[in-house]
Write an enzyme that holds these catalytic residues in place. Structure first.
Site, PDB file in Angstrom:
ATOM      1  N   GLN A  78       0.837  -1.195   0.000  1.00  0.00           N
ATOM      2  CA  GLN A  78       0.000   0.000   0.000  1.00  0.00           C
ATOM      3  C   GLN A  78       0.870   1.242   0.000  1.00  0.00           C
ATOM      4  O   GLN A  78       1.285   1.730   1.048  1.00  0.00           O
ATOM      5  CB  GLN A  78      -0.952   0.007   1.200  1.00  0.00           C
ATOM      6  CG  GLN A  78      -1.944   1.144   1.109  1.00  0.00           C
ATOM      7  CD  GLN A  78      -3.000   1.091   2.178  1.00  0.00           C
ATOM      8  OE1 GLN A  78      -3.112   0.147   2.940  1.00  0.00           O
ATOM      9  NE2 GLN A  78      -3.797   2.139   2.246  1.00  0.00           N
ATOM     10  N   PHE A  79       1.142   1.765  -1.195  1.00  0.00           N
ATOM     11  CA  PHE A  79       2.030   2.915  -1.317  1.00  0.00           C
ATOM     12  C   PHE A  79       1.455   4.162  -0.650  1.00  0.00           C
ATOM     13  O   PHE A  79       2.203   5.062  -0.253  1.00  0.00           O
ATOM     14  CB  PHE A  79       2.353   3.193  -2.789  1.00  0.00           C
ATOM     15  CG  PHE A  79       1.276   3.927  -3.540  1.00  0.00           C
ATOM     16  CD1 PHE A  79       1.350   5.301  -3.713  1.00  0.00           C
ATOM     17  CD2 PHE A  79       0.190   3.250  -4.086  1.00  0.00           C
ATOM     18  CE1 PHE A  79       0.363   5.985  -4.407  1.00  0.00           C
ATOM     19  CE2 PHE A  79      -0.795   3.910  -4.776  1.00  0.00           C
ATOM     20  CZ  PHE A  79      -0.710   5.285  -4.930  1.00  0.00           C
ATOM     21  N   THR A  80       0.144   4.234  -0.459  1.00  0.00           N
ATOM     22  CA  THR A  80      -0.456   5.428   0.137  1.00  0.00           C
ATOM     23  C   THR A  80      -0.008   5.647   1.581  1.00  0.00           C
ATOM     24  O   THR A  80      -0.120   6.769   2.088  1.00  0.00           O
ATOM     25  CB  THR A  80      -1.996   5.382   0.076  1.00  0.00           C
ATOM     26  OG1 THR A  80      -2.465   4.238   0.789  1.00  0.00           O
ATOM     27  CG2 THR A  80      -2.478   5.328  -1.372  1.00  0.00           C
TER      28      THR A  80
END
Length: 146
Positions: A78-80
């Site tokens: 999850q890059f966020t």
């Protein structure tokens, strides 16, 4: 590198109407990889997650890790999680590692986790994932390693 841990009664990741990974009781880990993160940092984080005691022991206290609790581990990229959110009204994803580099590191970390723990499931890196979970508690922790 950041990990958001959720103690779950069950969790699964669905991609294109097919289940990519699924666990019952255990830890759902959303994993954010930033610029400058390394395999060594990631291994340190995986080790910490596997040893982190936030499952109830015989006395009802958070004394057991996922192995002692007989749980599973579901790793979801999850890059966020790497977004800078302190200024403005829109997240800045500049601190996130570029996808091609992050995918390679994520796959290495999945391999490492599987070498350290037998019940590891994953989502699909970069896919549009639907994550279903029943949070237990709720119990949620944010872990980072330097």
């Amino acid at each position: 590198m950041r990990a958001l841990l959720q103690r779950v009664l069950e969790a699964k990741v669905v991609v294109d109407d097919a289940t990519a990974g699924e666990i019952q009781h255990g830890i759902l880990v959303f994993l954010g990889i930033g610029k400058g993160d390394t395999l060594e940092k990631g291994q340190k984080l995986i080790d910490k997650i596997l040893k982190y005691r936030f499952f109830d022991d015989e006395q009802g206290k958070m004394g057991w890790n996922v192995s002692q609790a007989g749980g599973g581990l579901l790793l979801v990229s999850q890059f966020t999680l790497m977004a800078q959110t302190q200024k403005g009204l829109r997240p800045d994803f500049g601190p996130a590692m570029p996808p091609s580099e992050a995918k390679a590191l994520y796959e290495q970390l999945v391999g490492y986790a599987k070498s350290q723990f037998e019940n590891v499931q994953t989502g699909i890196f970069g896919a549009d994932m639907k994550v279903h979970l029943v949070n237990d508690g709720p119990v949620t922790f944010n872990l980072e390693v330097e």
